[in-house]
Motif scaffolding. Structure first.
Motif, mmCIF file in Angstrom:
data_model
loop_
_atom_site.group_PDB
_atom_site.id
_atom_site.type_symbol
_atom_site.label_atom_id
_atom_site.label_comp_id
_atom_site.label_asym_id
_atom_site.label_seq_id
_atom_site.Cartn_x
_atom_site.Cartn_y
_atom_site.Cartn_z
ATOM 1 N N ALA A 2 -7.301 3.367 -7.335
ATOM 2 C CA ALA A 2 -6.696 3.602 -6.027
ATOM 3 C C ALA A 2 -6.799 5.070 -5.632
ATOM 4 C CB ALA A 2 -5.239 3.196 -6.055
ATOM 5 N N ALA A 6 -1.855 3.158 0.196
ATOM 6 C CA ALA A 6 -1.658 1.704 0.317
ATOM 7 C C ALA A 6 -2.246 0.960 -0.876
ATOM 8 C CB ALA A 6 -2.269 1.197 1.622
ATOM 9 N N ALA A 7 -3.408 1.376 -1.342
ATOM 10 C CA ALA A 7 -4.028 0.737 -2.497
ATOM 11 C C ALA A 7 -3.224 1.011 -3.766
ATOM 12 C CB ALA A 7 -5.464 1.222 -2.657
ATOM 13 N N ILE A 9 0.050 1.574 -3.919
ATOM 14 C CA ILE A 9 1.262 0.752 -3.832
ATOM 15 C C ILE A 9 0.955 -0.682 -4.227
ATOM 16 C CG2 ILE A 9 2.933 -0.244 -2.215
ATOM 17 C CD1 ILE A 9 2.941 2.495 -0.781
ATOM 18 N N LYS A 10 -0.153 -1.206 -3.744
ATOM 19 C CA LYS A 10 -0.547 -2.587 -4.060
ATOM 20 C C LYS A 10 -0.727 -2.769 -5.570
ATOM 21 C CE LYS A 10 -1.869 -6.613 -2.489
ATOM 22 N NZ LYS A 10 -0.843 -7.526 -2.022
ATOM 23 N N GLN A 11 -1.354 -1.803 -6.233
ATOM 24 C CA GLN A 11 -1.555 -1.884 -7.681
ATOM 25 C C GLN A 11 -0.224 -1.860 -8.428
ATOM 26 O OE1 GLN A 11 -4.216 1.324 -8.509
ATOM 27 N NE2 GLN A 11 -6.025 0.163 -7.892
ATOM 28 N N GLU A 13 2.692 -2.815 -7.191
ATOM 29 C CA GLU A 13 3.339 -4.097 -6.899
ATOM 30 C C GLU A 13 2.791 -5.208 -7.785
ATOM 31 O OE1 GLU A 13 4.495 -3.421 -2.184
ATOM 32 O OE2 GLU A 13 2.606 -4.419 -2.698
ATOM 33 N N GLN A 14 1.488 -5.223 -8.002
ATOM 34 C CA GLN A 14 0.873 -6.229 -8.859
ATOM 35 C C GLN A 14 1.331 -6.077 -10.312
ATOM 36 O OE1 GLN A 14 -3.254 -5.545 -8.014
ATOM 37 N NE2 GLN A 14 -3.259 -6.920 -6.240
ATOM 38 N N THR A 54 9.677 1.834 -8.818
ATOM 39 C CA THR A 54 9.627 0.577 -8.078
ATOM 40 C C THR A 54 10.991 -0.073 -8.094
ATOM 41 O OG1 THR A 54 7.365 0.270 -8.871
ATOM 42 C CG2 THR A 54 8.445 -1.628 -7.874
#
Length: 139
Positions: A2, A6-7, A9-11, A13-14, A54
């Protein structure tokens, strides 16, 4: 890897979803622990501890940041607290021009550790603190 926020954050979250599929991430932001935030802003604080924080409906997780090339990814889980415990461990937020900071009582430390939030994460950090304040008011 990333590069964009945004990328990243997505990682994160996953990663959190893989830990517990029933408790997804609500907000993610980055913090760094460095005695000199100015040094960090100038690129000299490369040894600073950096975490992704998180918040979920039940917990707050601290993941170490792994840096490779120009990107950052979530690393291993370092700390995990329930929401009420997080609110008790967190001190007053101080806003600065380039970062906000707050003391946080980490396990195994004699005194609270000062955590810094870069300006790029302020929107997410504001959501996090507002949610903690609202939860504390409901008690």
């Amino acid at each position: 890897m990333a590069v964009r926020k945004a990328a990243t954050i997505k990682q994160v979250e996953q990663t959190v979803l893989a830990m517990d599929p029933t408790d997804p991430a609500l907000v993610v932001f980055g913090v760094f622990l460095d005695d000199s935030p100015w040094l960090s802003c100038l690129g000299g604080g490369l040894d600073a501890d950096t975490y992704f924080v998180t918040a979920t409906a039940r917990s707050v997780h601290f993941h170490q940041v792994r840096t490779r090339g120009v990107g950052q990814r979530p690393g291993g889980l370092v700390h995990s607290f329930d929401r009420d415990d997080t609110a008790r461990r967190m001190g007053e937020v101080r806003r600065q021009l380039l970062w906000s900071s707050f003391p946080f009582a980490l396990p195994g430390h004699d005194a609270p550790t000062r955590m810094h939030v870069r300006r790029a994460w302020w929107k997410e950090f504001a959501r996090f603190t507002a949610d903690l304040d609202a939860a504390a008011a409901r008690r």
